[in-house]
Design an enzyme around this catalytic site. Structure first.
Site, PDB file in Angstrom:
ATOM      1  N   SER A 111     -82.064  63.019  91.677  1.00  0.00           N
ATOM      2  CA  SER A 111     -82.151  63.533  90.315  1.00  0.00           C
ATOM      3  C   SER A 111     -82.870  62.590  89.360  1.00  0.00           C
ATOM      4  O   SER A 111     -84.021  62.271  89.561  1.00  0.00           O
ATOM      5  CB  SER A 111     -80.735  63.847  89.813  1.00  0.00           C
ATOM      6  N   HIS A 112     -82.159  62.110  88.368  1.00  0.00           N
ATOM      7  CA  HIS A 112     -82.741  61.288  87.307  1.00  0.00           C
ATOM      8  C   HIS A 112     -82.760  59.807  87.659  1.00  0.00           C
ATOM      9  O   HIS A 112     -83.214  59.006  86.856  1.00  0.00           O
ATOM     10  CB  HIS A 112     -81.929  61.494  86.030  1.00  0.00           C
ATOM     11  N   ASP A 275     -86.420  65.855  84.295  1.00  0.00           N
ATOM     12  CA  ASP A 275     -86.023  64.720  85.133  1.00  0.00           C
ATOM     13  C   ASP A 275     -86.684  64.741  86.506  1.00  0.00           C
ATOM     14  O   ASP A 275     -87.537  65.579  86.785  1.00  0.00           O
ATOM     15  CB  ASP A 275     -84.492  64.659  85.258  1.00  0.00           C
ATOM     16  N   ASP A 277     -85.968  65.754  89.520  1.00  0.00           N
ATOM     17  CA  ASP A 277     -85.994  66.964  90.348  1.00  0.00           C
ATOM     18  C   ASP A 277     -86.074  68.248  89.531  1.00  0.00           C
ATOM     19  O   ASP A 277     -85.944  69.343  90.081  1.00  0.00           O
ATOM     20  CB  ASP A 277     -84.762  67.007  91.263  1.00  0.00           C
ATOM     21  N   ASP A 279     -84.216  69.647  87.120  1.00  0.00           N
ATOM     22  CA  ASP A 279     -83.117  70.498  86.654  1.00  0.00           C
ATOM     23  C   ASP A 279     -82.625  70.120  85.256  1.00  0.00           C
ATOM     24  O   ASP A 279     -81.905  70.888  84.629  1.00  0.00           O
ATOM     25  CB  ASP A 279     -81.957  70.522  87.667  1.00  0.00           C
ATOM     26  N   ARG A 280     -83.019  68.944  84.758  1.00  0.00           N
ATOM     27  CA  ARG A 280     -82.570  68.552  83.421  1.00  0.00           C
ATOM     28  C   ARG A 280     -83.656  68.763  82.377  1.00  0.00           C
ATOM     29  O   ARG A 280     -84.843  68.792  82.718  1.00  0.00           O
ATOM     30  CB  ARG A 280     -82.195  67.070  83.389  1.00  0.00           C
ATOM     31  N   LYS A 374     -78.739  73.874  87.322  1.00  0.00           N
ATOM     32  CA  LYS A 374     -79.294  73.756  85.986  1.00  0.00           C
ATOM     33  C   LYS A 374     -80.810  73.801  86.113  1.00  0.00           C
ATOM     34  O   LYS A 374     -81.348  73.550  87.188  1.00  0.00           O
ATOM     35  CB  LYS A 374     -78.818  72.500  85.284  1.00  0.00           C
TER      36      LYS A 374
HETATM   37  C1  G1P Z   1     -74.066  63.089  86.111  1.00  0.00           C
HETATM   38  C2  G1P Z   1     -73.790  63.915  84.883  1.00  0.00           C
HETATM   39  C3  G1P Z   1     -73.260  65.270  85.274  1.00  0.00           C
HETATM   40  C4  G1P Z   1     -74.244  65.956  86.225  1.00  0.00           C
HETATM   41  C5  G1P Z   1     -74.547  65.042  87.395  1.00  0.00           C
HETATM   42  C6  G1P Z   1     -75.615  65.616  88.306  1.00  0.00           C
HETATM   43  O1  G1P Z   1     -72.876  62.915  86.857  1.00  0.00           O
HETATM   44  O2  G1P Z   1     -72.880  63.256  84.024  1.00  0.00           O
HETATM   45  O3  G1P Z   1     -73.059  66.042  84.114  1.00  0.00           O
HETATM   46  O4  G1P Z   1     -73.737  67.153  86.694  1.00  0.00           O
HETATM   47  O5  G1P Z   1     -74.993  63.771  86.919  1.00  0.00           O
HETATM   48  O6  G1P Z   1     -76.828  65.819  87.649  1.00  0.00           O
HETATM   49  P1  G1P Z   1     -71.983  61.584  86.760  1.00  0.00           P
HETATM   50  O7  G1P Z   1     -72.901  60.424  87.032  1.00  0.00           O
HETATM   51  O8  G1P Z   1     -71.481  61.526  85.338  1.00  0.00           O
HETATM   52  O9  G1P Z   1     -70.898  61.782  87.765  1.00  0.00           O
HETATM   53 ZN    ZN Z   2     -81.669  66.351  88.241  1.00  0.00          ZN
END
Ligand code: G1P
Ligand code: ZN
Length: 539
Positions: A111-112, A275, A277, A279-280, A374
């Site tokens: 992801s991010h 982000d 991938d 989704d954000r 998302k």
């Molecule tokens: C984080 C975000 C959460 C999101 C997840 C995946 O998780 O806070 O809202 O669903 O990334 O993108 P966390 O690191 O807080 O467990």
């Molecule tokens: Zn992501």
């Protein structure tokens, strides 16, 4: 087809969103293979099944896709649909899983989190509904991974993933598809592309920062090619294995180039970032930042302006730490608002059951029932559709929204790479103090309730406990603390702060929240336990 003897890794426990580790951890012999075999075990095997496979293109994505294809073939899968080059954004993968009626998909992404040989990698499984595997399945994966003794793999040359078309590994079809086309077609069914195109033709300006991650080709095709946004609207549009060194987390800290431009003199009308991938999303107006919780509320209040939601929405859902702004909109519209634990997987049942149409998280995630993830570009397009219909600036829309519903001042403070035992001790002490908190006064505010959030799924009655500590105040303010489930190093403490106001709607959130922030530090004794006085990231 070969059976390889292996030794189980005991740390293959999926977190908030699949298994996330340092890339080098995944690159060690058997590590990825073991977990892929555990995925197949957790879903009753791969025999005769069809899967989607793709990832955000980060370092090791290409190698991992080849391994997964060979293992799917050896485990008897019938067909795998792969994005060209092994690349699919997470929402595009979710769409393909659903559209093609498959048995699920394997998505490669952290992801991010930054990408690269010394950064992060991740893998997760999404079910046939297109959504992340529920806890029952991820627990089965962990169980299978912990007891694994061997895995199945086909010995073969790499498959050509750059050419669209079909090939085969030992009887399993490998179908390489255009990564963007089906997703873009889905977006055309939801939004009024003509109205948005007319807005761009009329001089509306935008900047989309793809942060050298997967959304570049999606945003360029949709915004520039199909909607007529000026060439160059999309910046950092070429995906790179290390995201060009960028940290592809669309928030004011990491998307600082976009923020600087949007707060500057010649700012475009609208800005957005996505982000790793895809989704954000972060959305920004000229001179105004929109918090994700507020964005969700505005989208819920205005979704009916887009053709895909013209009939209205069924209900809304937000993760517990997300502000209650969307609840106010739901109440005014006579809709149910659901409060779920953190993580998109908890929205799946509500979406499948038709209980909600829109959902979102404070962590820059917004989405709807069009997929089961998302969806960053989706949120941007819904905003564009709303702007095209309302013909107001982002600032004017926000001012009207706050005047009507009041404002939930909101912020999240992240304290990163704390030593895990220190963070755990702090959370334990806080949990132990919860029963004694109600009635206490802190910073002039009285605590009305304190608990550790537990959730009973309204559809399948499954229970998820210990989902974050909540401290609620009589004046409606709220503090939430939880440890991140996606980090790969030490512990990250997330402190969520909220305060509702009906007047004084133009304050700086950090100032409006100052007493709540002080109360949080006192109650959780953050500095005493962790040594930290200031957060690393404020969103
Ligand atoms: C984080 C975000 C959460 C999101 C997840 C995946 O998780 O806070 O809202 O669903 O990334 O993108 P966390 O690191 O807080 O467990
Ligand atoms: Zn992501």
């Amino acid at each position: 087809m070969t059976t390889i003897q292996t030794v189980a890794f005991k740390d293959q426990k999926p977190g908030t969103s699949g298994l996330r580790k340092k890339t080098r951890v995944f690159m060690q012999p058997h590590y990825l293979e073991n977990f892929v075999q555990a995925i197949f075990a957790s879903i009753g095997g791969a025999k005769g099944k069809t899967f989607v496979v793709g990832g955000d293109g980060r370092f090791f994505n290409d190698r991992a896709v080849q391994v997964i294809l060979r293992m799917a073939a050896a485990n008897g899968a019938a067909r795998v649909i792969v994005g060209q080059g092994g690349v699919l954004s997470t929402p595009a993968a979710s769409n393909l899983i659903r559209q093609r009626g498959t048995d699920g998909g394997i998505i490669l992404s952290a992801s991010h989190n930054p990408g690269g040989e010394d950064e992060d990698f991740g893998i997760k499984f999404n079910m046939a509904n297109g959504g992340p595997a529920p806890e029952s399945v991820t627990e089965a994966m962990y169980e299978a991974a912990s007891n694994l003794t061997h895995y199945e793999i086909a010995e073969t040359q790499d498959i050509d993933l750059n050419t669209i078309g079909q090939s085969d590994i030992g009887g399993m079809a490998v179908e390489v598809v255009d990564s963007v086309a089906d997703y873009a077609a889905l977006m055309e069914t939801l939004f009024d592309f003509d109205a948005i195109r007319a807005m761009f033709t009329g001089g509306f300006t935008m900047r989309f920062d793809a942060m050298c991650a997967v959304t570049g080709p999606y945003a360029t095709e949709i915004l520039e090619n199909r909607l007529g946004a000026a060439p160059g609207t999309v910046t950092h549009g070429t995906p790179l294995p290390d995201f060009g060194g960028m940290h592809p987390d669309p928030n004011p800290t990491w998307a600082h180039e976009l923020m600087a431009e949007m707060m500057g003199d010649d700012a475009p009308d609208f800005g957005a970032a996505s982000d790793g991938d895809g989704d954000r999303n972060m959305v920004v107006g000229r001179g105004i930042y929109i918090s994700p919780s507020d964005s969700l509320a505005v989208l819920a209040a205005n979704a009916h302006l887009a053709p895909g939601y013209a009939k209205g929405i069924a209900g809304v859902a937000r993760s517990m730490p997300t502000s209650a702004a969307v609840d106010r909109v739901a109440a005014a519209m006579g809709l149910q608002s659901y409060e779920t634990p953190t993580g998109w997987k908890f929205f799946g049942n509500l979406l499948d059951a038709g209980k909600v149409t829109l959902c979102g998280e404070e962590s820059f995630g917004t989405g709807s029932d069009h997929v089961r993830e998302k969806d960053g570009l989706w949120a941007v397009l819904l905003w564009l559709n709303i702007l095209a219909v309302r013909r107001q600036s982002v600032a004017a829309i926000m001012a009207e929204h706050f005047a009507k519903y009041g404002r939930n001042y909101y912020s999240r403070h992240d304290f990163e790479t704390i030593e895990s035992d220190k963070a755990d001790s702090m959370m334990t002490a806080l949990r132990d103090s919860l029963a004694s908190l109600p009635g206490q006064e802190v910073e002039g505010m009285t605590i009305s309730a304190a608990d550790d959030f537990a959730y009973t799924d309204p559809v399948d009655a499954s229970v998820s406990k210990k989902q974050g500590v909540r401290i609620l105040f009589a004046d409606g303010s709220r503090i939430v603390l939880r440890l991140s489930g996606t980090g790969t190093q030490g512990a990250t403490l997330r402190l969520y702060l909220e305060r509702y106001a009906e007047t004084g709607l133009d304050s700086d959130p950090q100032e409006a929240l100052a007493p709540v922030i002080r109360a949080a530090h006192k109650l959780a004794r953050i500095t005493e336990f962790t040594g930290r006085t200031e957060p690393d990231v404020v969103t």
